[in-house]
Design an enzyme around this catalytic site. Sequence first.
Site, PDB file in Angstrom:
ATOM      1  N   GLY A  34       0.844  -1.203   0.000  1.00  0.00           N
ATOM      2  CA  GLY A  34       0.000   0.000   0.000  1.00  0.00           C
ATOM      3  C   GLY A  34       0.875   1.247   0.000  1.00  0.00           C
ATOM      4  O   GLY A  34       1.844   1.314   0.755  1.00  0.00           O
ATOM      5  N   ARG A  47       1.031  -5.223  -5.227  1.00  0.00           N
ATOM      6  CA  ARG A  47       1.233  -6.403  -4.373  1.00  0.00           C
ATOM      7  C   ARG A  47       1.429  -7.566  -5.347  1.00  0.00           C
ATOM      8  O   ARG A  47       0.614  -7.774  -6.232  1.00  0.00           O
ATOM      9  CB  ARG A  47       0.014  -6.642  -3.493  1.00  0.00           C
ATOM     10  CG  ARG A  47      -0.328  -5.447  -2.587  1.00  0.00           C
ATOM     11  CD  ARG A  47      -1.366  -5.826  -1.548  1.00  0.00           C
ATOM     12  NE  ARG A  47      -2.058  -4.696  -0.976  1.00  0.00           N
ATOM     13  CZ  ARG A  47      -1.631  -3.960   0.050  1.00  0.00           C
ATOM     14  NH1 ARG A  47      -0.478  -4.235   0.617  1.00  0.00           N
ATOM     15  NH2 ARG A  47      -2.345  -2.955   0.512  1.00  0.00           N
ATOM     16  N   ASP A  80       5.394  -4.450   6.121  1.00  0.00           N
ATOM     17  CA  ASP A  80       5.797  -5.762   6.588  1.00  0.00           C
ATOM     18  C   ASP A  80       6.081  -6.769   5.457  1.00  0.00           C
ATOM     19  O   ASP A  80       7.158  -7.378   5.396  1.00  0.00           O
ATOM     20  CB  ASP A  80       4.629  -6.236   7.472  1.00  0.00           C
ATOM     21  CG  ASP A  80       4.878  -7.555   8.092  1.00  0.00           C
ATOM     22  OD1 ASP A  80       4.290  -8.535   7.600  1.00  0.00           O
ATOM     23  OD2 ASP A  80       5.676  -7.628   9.037  1.00  0.00           O
ATOM     24  N   THR A 138       4.536   2.763   5.213  1.00  0.00           N
ATOM     25  CA  THR A 138       3.145   2.318   5.378  1.00  0.00           C
ATOM     26  C   THR A 138       2.448   3.281   6.326  1.00  0.00           C
ATOM     27  O   THR A 138       3.063   3.760   7.280  1.00  0.00           O
ATOM     28  CB  THR A 138       3.051   0.875   5.944  1.00  0.00           C
ATOM     29  OG1 THR A 138       1.702   0.652   6.397  1.00  0.00           O
ATOM     30  CG2 THR A 138       3.988   0.634   7.120  1.00  0.00           C
ATOM     31  N   ASP A 150       0.300   2.405   8.380  1.00  0.00           N
ATOM     32  CA  ASP A 150      -0.235   1.645   9.521  1.00  0.00           C
ATOM     33  C   ASP A 150       0.551   1.785  10.836  1.00  0.00           C
ATOM     34  O   ASP A 150       0.041   1.437  11.900  1.00  0.00           O
ATOM     35  CB  ASP A 150      -0.316   0.152   9.167  1.00  0.00           C
ATOM     36  CG  ASP A 150      -1.272  -0.118   8.017  1.00  0.00           C
ATOM     37  OD1 ASP A 150      -2.160   0.719   7.777  1.00  0.00           O
ATOM     38  OD2 ASP A 150      -1.123  -1.161   7.346  1.00  0.00           O
ATOM     39  N   ASP A 204       2.903  -0.103  11.856  1.00  0.00           N
ATOM     40  CA  ASP A 204       2.899  -1.444  12.448  1.00  0.00           C
ATOM     41  C   ASP A 204       4.215  -2.181  12.268  1.00  0.00           C
ATOM     42  O   ASP A 204       4.261  -3.408  12.335  1.00  0.00           O
ATOM     43  CB  ASP A 204       1.741  -2.265  11.850  1.00  0.00           C
ATOM     44  CG  ASP A 204       1.876  -2.447  10.342  1.00  0.00           C
ATOM     45  OD1 ASP A 204       2.733  -1.775   9.733  1.00  0.00           O
ATOM     46  OD2 ASP A 204       1.145  -3.267   9.768  1.00  0.00           O
ATOM     47  N   ARG A 225      -4.880  -1.959   9.361  1.00  0.00           N
ATOM     48  CA  ARG A 225      -4.767  -3.432   9.360  1.00  0.00           C
ATOM     49  C   ARG A 225      -4.955  -3.964  10.783  1.00  0.00           C
ATOM     50  O   ARG A 225      -5.996  -3.674  11.373  1.00  0.00           O
ATOM     51  CB  ARG A 225      -3.404  -3.828   8.806  1.00  0.00           C
ATOM     52  CG  ARG A 225      -3.439  -5.051   7.931  1.00  0.00           C
ATOM     53  CD  ARG A 225      -2.074  -5.321   7.358  1.00  0.00           C
ATOM     54  NE  ARG A 225      -1.842  -4.589   6.144  1.00  0.00           N
ATOM     55  CZ  ARG A 225      -2.216  -5.010   4.935  1.00  0.00           C
ATOM     56  NH1 ARG A 225      -2.805  -6.151   4.804  1.00  0.00           N
ATOM     57  NH2 ARG A 225      -1.960  -4.289   3.868  1.00  0.00           N
ATOM     58  N   ARG A 279     -26.486  14.364  29.698  1.00  0.00           N
ATOM     59  CA  ARG A 279     -25.897  15.549  30.348  1.00  0.00           C
ATOM     60  C   ARG A 279     -25.926  16.769  29.413  1.00  0.00           C
ATOM     61  O   ARG A 279     -25.408  17.819  29.729  1.00  0.00           O
ATOM     62  CB  ARG A 279     -24.443  15.265  30.719  1.00  0.00           C
ATOM     63  CG  ARG A 279     -24.311  14.593  32.086  1.00  0.00           C
ATOM     64  CD  ARG A 279     -22.890  14.673  32.621  1.00  0.00           C
ATOM     65  NE  ARG A 279     -22.015  13.649  32.062  1.00  0.00           N
ATOM     66  CZ  ARG A 279     -20.873  13.899  31.428  1.00  0.00           C
ATOM     67  NH1 ARG A 279     -20.464  15.134  31.242  1.00  0.00           N
ATOM     68  NH2 ARG A 279     -20.139  12.908  30.956  1.00  0.00           N
TER      69      ARG A 279
HETATM   70  O1  F6P Z   1      -1.298  -1.259   4.706  1.00  0.00           O
HETATM   71  C1  F6P Z   1      -1.935  -0.087   4.331  1.00  0.00           C
HETATM   72  C2  F6P Z   1      -3.418  -0.305   4.176  1.00  0.00           C
HETATM   73  O2  F6P Z   1      -4.005   0.916   3.779  1.00  0.00           O
HETATM   74  C3  F6P Z   1      -4.135  -0.884   5.396  1.00  0.00           C
HETATM   75  O3  F6P Z   1      -4.395   0.084   6.385  1.00  0.00           O
HETATM   76  C4  F6P Z   1      -5.367  -1.466   4.773  1.00  0.00           C
HETATM   77  O4  F6P Z   1      -5.870  -2.516   5.553  1.00  0.00           O
HETATM   78  C5  F6P Z   1      -4.858  -1.979   3.450  1.00  0.00           C
HETATM   79  O5  F6P Z   1      -3.658  -1.262   3.169  1.00  0.00           O
HETATM   80  C6  F6P Z   1      -5.811  -1.791   2.289  1.00  0.00           C
HETATM   81  O6  F6P Z   1      -5.223  -2.387   1.186  1.00  0.00           O
HETATM   82  P1  F6P Z   1      -5.705  -2.161  -0.318  1.00  0.00           P
HETATM   83  O7  F6P Z   1      -5.384  -0.754  -0.713  1.00  0.00           O
HETATM   84  O8  F6P Z   1      -4.933  -3.153  -1.115  1.00  0.00           O
HETATM   85  O9  F6P Z   1      -7.179  -2.410  -0.312  1.00  0.00           O
END
Ligand code: F6P
Length: 321
Positions: free
Chosen positions: A14, A75, A106, A128, A130, A132, A174, A214
Site C-alpha cells: 500500500g 502487491r 511488513d 506504510t 499503519d 505497524d 490493518r 448531560r
Molecule cells: O497497509 C496499508 C493499508 O491501507 C491498510 O491500512 C489497509 O488494511 C490496506 O492497506 C488496504 O489495502 P488495499 O489498498 O490493497 O485495499
Amino acid sequence: MISLKKIAILTSGGDSQGMNSAVRAVARTGLANGFEIFGIRKGYKGLINNDFIKLGSKEVSDILYRGGTFLQSARSAEFETPEGQAQAVENLKAKGIDYLVVIGGDGSYRGAQALERHGIKSFGLPGTIDNDIPLTDYTIGFDTTLNVVTDAVGNLRDTMSSHERVSVIEAMGRNCGDIALQAGIASGVDAILIPEIEPDIKQTAANIKERFERGKSHSIVIVAEGAGKAEDVAKQIKELTGLDTRPTVLGHIQRGGTPSAFDRVYSSRLGHKVIELIQQGVTGVGLGMENNKITYHSFEEIFNAKTEINEQLYHIFEDLV
Ligand code: F6P
C-alpha cells in the site's frame, strides 16, 4: 573506465505519503556520492518484469510534496514463489545492481529479506500508513494519515452536532490500532476501539447515552479496522442507546494527500542514512526512528520483535475523555 556502483529503489505494498521523498533522498544522496541510481516501477512485480528506469536528479524533482508514489506500487503474488524470486535476482544481477532499497510495509520487508538471502544487499524503509513495523517509533506516512483522519473527524463532528447524532468512524491500520488511537486523541473523540484492547461496546454505549443525557449534542467513536466494522459498531450502539448513529468508512482517503512536513523530513533522513550505511558496509537492515534518532536493525531482529500499542497513550486518552 571505473564503473559506478548501482542502487535500485522500489516502493511496494500500500502506498504512503512520503514514499516519494524517501526515493528522492536515496537518489539525490546517492548521486552526490557517486552512485548510479535506478527506480523499479510497480514494486516487486516490476522487478520480475524488468521494469527499471534510470533516475537522475531531474527525475526526482517536484515529487517531495506529492502523495502516492511516482514509481507506483503493487502487491505481487508471483514474487512470493521461488520462481518469482529467482527471476527478480536474475534481473538485478543482469543490471549489475549492487544495492536494493525497498520502501514498504511488513510484506515488502519480507521480500527484501528473501532477496538478501539470495545475495542481494538490501535495505528496508518503513513505508506504510499503519505504523505497524516493530523497532521504529513511526512509519513513513503515518503522521500525514493522522492529520487526514483528524480533519475528517472535525468535519463529521460539525454535522453530527447539528443533528444530535453519533458518528462511528472506521480508520485503517490493518491489525494495528495506532491510527485510531492517535487520531482519536488528536480530535478528542468519546471512544476509541482498537484491536490491541478488548472492546466493550456495552460500556461505550452507556457512556455515550450518559453524555447525551448531560446535554452533549453529538458523540464520536473511532474504530480501527482491526477491531471491527463501523457499520456493525454503529448498529450495536444504535440498538443500545436509541440514538441516531451513522457509520463512516474513511477508506483510501487516508492514504492520500500531500505528505506532512514531519513525513518529508523523516523520509529524507531515512533515505540519506541508507547511503551512509552503504559506505559503512552495513546491509540487510530495516531503518526507522527511535527516540528521534535514525536507527537500523537486521530484518530478522525486526520480525522477531513485537509491535506494541503505546499503552501510555491509551491511558492518556482514558484520562482525557
Ligand atoms: O497497509 C496499508 C493499508 O491501507 C491498510 O491500512 C489497509 O488494511 C490496506 O492497506 C488496504 O489495502 P488495499 O489498498 O490493497 O485495499
